[in-house]
Design an enzyme around this catalytic site. Sequence first.
Site, mmCIF file in Angstrom:
data_model
loop_
_atom_site.group_PDB
_atom_site.id
_atom_site.type_symbol
_atom_site.label_atom_id
_atom_site.label_comp_id
_atom_site.label_asym_id
_atom_site.label_seq_id
_atom_site.Cartn_x
_atom_site.Cartn_y
_atom_site.Cartn_z
ATOM 1 N N GLY A 1 0.680 -1.156 0.021
ATOM 2 C CA GLY A 1 -0.109 -0.190 0.831
ATOM 3 C C GLY A 1 0.588 1.417 0.111
ATOM 4 N N SER A 2 1.724 1.139 -0.617
ATOM 5 C CA SER A 2 2.939 2.196 -0.720
ATOM 6 C C SER A 2 1.864 3.632 -1.481
ATOM 7 C CB SER A 2 4.043 2.289 -0.392
ATOM 8 O OG SER A 2 4.909 1.742 -2.288
ATOM 9 N N LEU B 1 -8.655 -7.797 -13.760
ATOM 10 C CA LEU B 1 -10.527 -7.280 -13.593
ATOM 11 C C LEU B 1 -11.102 -7.880 -14.769
ATOM 12 C CD1 LEU B 1 -10.088 -3.918 -11.659
ATOM 13 C CD2 LEU B 1 -11.555 -6.172 -10.723
ATOM 14 N N HIS C 1 1.934 0.687 -13.426
ATOM 15 C CA HIS C 1 2.577 -0.232 -13.112
ATOM 16 C C HIS C 1 4.486 0.099 -13.511
ATOM 17 C CE1 HIS C 1 3.602 -3.863 -15.047
ATOM 18 N NE2 HIS C 1 4.287 -3.651 -16.006
ATOM 19 N N ASP D 1 -7.911 -1.789 -19.572
ATOM 20 C CA ASP D 1 -8.938 -1.730 -20.433
ATOM 21 C C ASP D 1 -8.525 -2.824 -20.437
ATOM 22 O OD1 ASP D 1 -6.418 -2.891 -21.688
ATOM 23 O OD2 ASP D 1 -6.706 -1.798 -23.609
ATOM 24 N N VAL E 1 -4.076 -6.967 -19.759
ATOM 25 C CA VAL E 1 -3.255 -6.745 -19.075
ATOM 26 C C VAL E 1 -1.947 -6.028 -19.058
ATOM 27 C CG1 VAL E 1 -1.323 -7.849 -17.621
ATOM 28 C CG2 VAL E 1 -3.877 -9.540 -18.090
ATOM 29 N N ASP E 2 -2.175 -4.748 -18.435
ATOM 30 C CA ASP E 2 -1.676 -3.879 -18.741
ATOM 31 C C ASP E 2 -1.206 -2.904 -20.124
ATOM 32 O OD1 ASP E 2 -0.529 -3.796 -16.142
ATOM 33 O OD2 ASP E 2 0.703 -5.183 -16.585
#
Length: 211
Positions: free
Chosen positions: A24-25, A106, A122, A154, A157-158
């Site tokens: 969580g940084s 997702l 990313h 979208d 992936v990335d």
Amino acid sequence: MTRTHDPFPLDRAARIAVFASGRGSNLVSLLEAFPPNGSLGAVAVVVVNVPDATAAERARAAGVPVASIPWTRSECDRTTFEARADACLIEHGIDLICLAGFMRILSPAFTQRWEGRILNVHPSLLPRHRGLHPQRRALEAGDDRSGCTIHFVDAGVDTGRVVLQHEVAIAPDDDEASLASRILAEEHRAYPEAVRRLLRGEIAVTAVDRS
Ligand code: GRF
């Protein structure tokens, strides 16, 4: 009738949901830039798929509500997670989702519903080194530079459109940990900057409204 419009700027503070799975940084950098009383935007809820994620503690310490919605391989499938996340996003009146170390993919239906209103960070200069361990792969490839990318999410992936990149030079004596740490410092600068630009309406989104 089909028409196009951009979702930002709003005439009020944007309500932001951060999705996180671990440390969580990046969440902390977003909480600092968009606190609960922020005038441009405020982190209104943090969604974690790992109940004991440090990110959840960090959100609670900042006084931000946490929705813990388990999604591990066996515990809860994506459909259930997304249905509960949707309910949470509606409950909190969310305008923008920021994925920040969220280690799940997702569904296309979910990312399409949030088209132009969901970002990810990313740790590579996309389109180079999509997916897992991008810092290690940059070193293995002999790259002389790397960095971080903030991009729209979208169905891939990335693969979504790039909003902002910050570069980092790779030193000959870098290892995965030293490179990851220098990139992370850039992530903490780039993510709030990208969100700020988006919320100010400086990034064209051109979402499609099919209503
Ligand atoms: C970051 O390097 C991010 O780019 C990647 O996962 C890491 C999450 O770090 N997707 P943190 O949880 O924000 O500290």
